[in-house]
Design an enzyme around this catalytic site. Structure first.
Site, mmCIF file in Angstrom:
data_model
loop_
_atom_site.group_PDB
_atom_site.id
_atom_site.type_symbol
_atom_site.label_atom_id
_atom_site.label_comp_id
_atom_site.label_asym_id
_atom_site.label_seq_id
_atom_site.Cartn_x
_atom_site.Cartn_y
_atom_site.Cartn_z
ATOM 1 N N ASP A 1 66.389 55.264 47.939
ATOM 2 C CA ASP A 1 65.371 54.222 48.075
ATOM 3 C C ASP A 1 64.494 54.571 49.283
ATOM 4 O O ASP A 1 63.527 55.319 49.150
ATOM 5 C CB ASP A 1 66.051 52.855 48.198
ATOM 6 N N LYS B 1 64.034 55.681 43.449
ATOM 7 C CA LYS B 1 63.164 54.531 43.201
ATOM 8 C C LYS B 1 61.728 54.878 43.515
ATOM 9 O O LYS B 1 61.439 55.487 44.548
ATOM 10 C CB LYS B 1 63.585 53.354 44.084
ATOM 11 N N ARG C 1 80.422 48.399 38.745
ATOM 12 C CA ARG C 1 80.431 49.864 38.882
ATOM 13 C C ARG C 1 80.923 50.533 37.606
ATOM 14 O O ARG C 1 80.583 51.674 37.318
ATOM 15 C CB ARG C 1 81.340 50.285 40.040
#
Ligand code: 5GP
Ligand code: MG
Length: 190
Positions: A114, A142, A176
């Site tokens: 990110d 991202k 997860r």
């Protein structure tokens, strides 16, 4: 693979990347990585993978089976999204870093990039140990307005700037084990 329990499925907003697509892409990255590692060194025991816990566990488990080399794995634990947070609280190393990195070919592996803080932090600490070289690999990156702090050497998918879970990625340590990469309904993130 079994159908995920309704208690999880009901929380899903939409599937962003199906498990089939993830598997196909992991195979591609694995083969590319294997070729690059071949070119690096004829000496066994010179390659160390450094997966970042906990999100990278599923990705790394799938990826390493495309790598036929004799290699070691040194886990590192970084927390940046503690508990129910869905925005980075700043990367922090937990516990100790893998040792015996000097002179080795190191590949740092994370689930998602990110801001790039996590990968940049781990890379800077790895570099202090004097490795021969350091590469970075993420399954997801991202698309964000500001540039990330780091440009990974291997990227699986570029995805929109949304909070995602599944295939190792969590919200509050759940999801997860979802095979697909999904977004969650707002009601599930309270
Ligand atoms: P960065 O340090 O690059 O800002 O963030 C990377 C770390 O934040 C990743 O290791 C991952 O743990 C976490 N992270 C970033 N985006 C997401 C996301 O959409 N979902 C989840 N579950 N974790 C994320
Ligand atoms: Mg992480």
């Amino acid at each position: 693979m079994p159908r995920p329990a309704l208690a999880m499925l009901n929380d899903v907003d939409r599937i962003l990347i199906s498990h089939d697509r993830i598997a196909a892409r992991v195979a591609e990255i694995g083969r590319a990585l294997a070729r690059d590692l071949d070119a690096l060194s004829e000496h066994p025991d010179e390659i160390v993978l450094v997966p970042i816990l906990t999100g990278a566990i599923v990705f790394v488990a799938d990826l390493i089976r495309y790598l036929p080399h004799k290699l070691r794995i040194g886990l590192v634990s970084v927390s940046s999204y503690p508990g129910r947070s869905i925005a980075s609280k700043g990367a922090l190393i937990r516990g100790s870093l893998p040792d015996r990195l000097a002179g080795k070919h190191v590949l740092i592996i994370d689930d998602i990039l990110d801001t790039g803080q996590t990968l940049a932090l781990v890379r800077s600490i790895v570099i202090e140990h004097g490795p021969a070289d350091v590469r970075t690999c993420v399954l997801l990156r991202k698309q964000r307005s500001g540039a990330a702090a780091i440009e990974p050497d291997y990227v699986g998918f570029d995805i929109p700037d949304r909070f995602v879970v599944g295939y190792g990625l969590d919200y509050n340590d759940y999801y997860r084990n979802l095979p697909d990469l999904v977004t969650l309904r707002a009601e599930a993130m309270r």
